[in-house]
Write a protein that holds these residues in place. Structure first.
Motif, short mmCIF file in Angstrom:
data_model
loop_
_atom_site.label_atom_id
_atom_site.label_comp_id
_atom_site.label_asym_id
_atom_site.label_seq_id
_atom_site.Cartn_x
_atom_site.Cartn_y
_atom_site.Cartn_z
N PHE A 1 42.20 37.09 -23.73
CA PHE A 1 41.37 37.12 -22.54
C PHE A 1 41.98 38.09 -21.54
N GLY A 2 41.13 38.71 -20.73
CA GLY A 2 41.60 39.66 -19.74
C GLY A 2 40.47 40.53 -19.22
N LEU A 3 40.80 41.77 -18.89
CA LEU A 3 39.83 42.68 -18.27
C LEU A 3 39.61 43.93 -19.12
N GLY A 4 38.38 44.41 -19.10
CA GLY A 4 38.01 45.68 -19.69
C GLY A 4 37.47 46.59 -18.62
N TYR A 5 37.61 47.89 -18.81
CA TYR A 5 37.22 48.87 -17.80
C TYR A 5 36.51 50.04 -18.46
N ASN A 6 35.39 50.45 -17.92
CA ASN A 6 34.78 51.72 -18.31
C ASN A 6 35.45 52.79 -17.46
N VAL A 7 36.25 53.63 -18.07
CA VAL A 7 37.01 54.65 -17.35
C VAL A 7 36.12 55.85 -17.07
N ILE A 8 35.40 56.30 -18.08
CA ILE A 8 34.48 57.45 -17.93
C ILE A 8 33.16 57.08 -18.61
N ASN A 9 32.09 57.12 -17.85
CA ASN A 9 30.74 56.94 -18.40
C ASN A 9 30.15 58.32 -18.63
N ILE A 10 30.13 58.75 -19.88
CA ILE A 10 29.58 60.06 -20.20
C ILE A 10 28.07 60.05 -19.99
N ASN A 11 27.41 59.00 -20.46
CA ASN A 11 26.00 58.73 -20.16
C ASN A 11 25.79 57.22 -20.35
N GLU A 12 24.54 56.76 -20.39
CA GLU A 12 24.29 55.32 -20.52
C GLU A 12 24.74 54.75 -21.85
N LYS A 13 24.86 55.56 -22.87
CA LYS A 13 25.17 55.08 -24.22
C LYS A 13 26.58 55.41 -24.70
N ILE A 14 27.31 56.24 -23.96
CA ILE A 14 28.65 56.66 -24.39
C ILE A 14 29.62 56.46 -23.23
N ALA A 15 30.72 55.73 -23.50
CA ALA A 15 31.72 55.46 -22.46
C ALA A 15 33.12 55.41 -23.06
N LEU B 1 44.82 42.74 -21.72
CA LEU B 1 44.55 41.36 -22.11
C LEU B 1 45.85 40.59 -22.30
N LEU B 2 45.75 39.29 -22.19
CA LEU B 2 46.82 38.40 -22.61
C LEU B 2 46.39 37.76 -23.91
N ALA B 3 47.34 37.53 -24.81
CA ALA B 3 47.01 36.96 -26.12
C ALA B 3 47.89 35.75 -26.40
N ILE B 4 47.25 34.71 -26.91
CA ILE B 4 47.96 33.54 -27.44
C ILE B 4 47.86 33.68 -28.94
N ASP B 5 48.99 33.84 -29.60
CA ASP B 5 49.04 34.13 -31.03
C ASP B 5 49.51 32.91 -31.81
#
Length: 190
Positions: free
Chosen positions: A98-112, A118-122
């Motif tokens: 669980f954690g965070l995701g980020y769109n760094v560069i949105n090239i267009n609506e379909k490509i990013a 994230l932190l992981a419990i293994d």
């Protein structure tokens, strides 16, 4: 019992992620694990294998919450070389993330271009305990780690590279037995 509880938790997380507003990413890929302990992972070798996973993106936008899981099968004994799909002595891991995701560069609506933290419990769900060549046989039932990664969404397809730094020793009472994972994933997003 721990294995059944882990499997049920994994299924619940995947189901929850499937109802996420922004979608579900299902993927597969290759895994390469290493430890600093020279007996566990000798120089020039690694614990190679493969994995399946799913991550839910829980809201829309350029920053979103992620929750998901992975199931890894790697070689219990470290080997030189890069054969990822013929695992001889299976060691299975279930990773709840669980954690965070980020769109760094949105090239267009379909490509990013994306990034994640994230932190992981293994959970170490299975490993051979009767191999005469094994340096250690008493493994902890679980560990934890931090994951960073970069990826790309191309229409409904996804590509990711992730690195997980292990926090805790995998072998009971043995120093420097944390596992670090490097993973390459390809998948689809719904």
């Amino acid at each position: 019992m721990l294995r059944n509880l882990s499997l049920i938790t994994f299924i619940i997380l995947i189901s929850f992620a499937g109802y996420a507003q922004a979608g579900l990413q299902v993927y597969t890929g290759i895994s390469k694990a290493k430890s600093k302990n020279a007996l566990l992972t000798p120089e020039g070798s690694s614990h190679n294998g493969y994995h399946l996973g799913a991550d839910g993106r829980l809201n829309s936008g350029n920053m979103y919450f992620m929750i998901g899981g992975q199931y890894h099968v790697i070689n219990f004994l470290a080997r030189p070389g890069g054969d990822y799909f013929s695992v001889k002595d299976k060691m299975s891991w279930i990773k709840l993330r669980f954690g965070l995701g980020y769109n760094v560069i949105n090239i267009n609506e379909k490509i990013a271009l994306r990034a994640k933290s994230l932190l992981a419990i293994d959970l170490i769900s299975s490993h051979p305990d009767d191999l005469p060549d094994a340096p250690y046989s008493t493994y902890n039932s679980g560990t934890a780690g931090a994951v960073v990664g970069i990826g790309m969404d191309i229409f409904a397809f996804t590509i990711d590279i992730e690195y997980e730094k292990g926090f805790f020793n995998a072998v009971n009472m043995v120093k420097d037995t944390q596992f670090d994972f490097l993973c390459f994933n390809v998948g689809v997003r719904f």
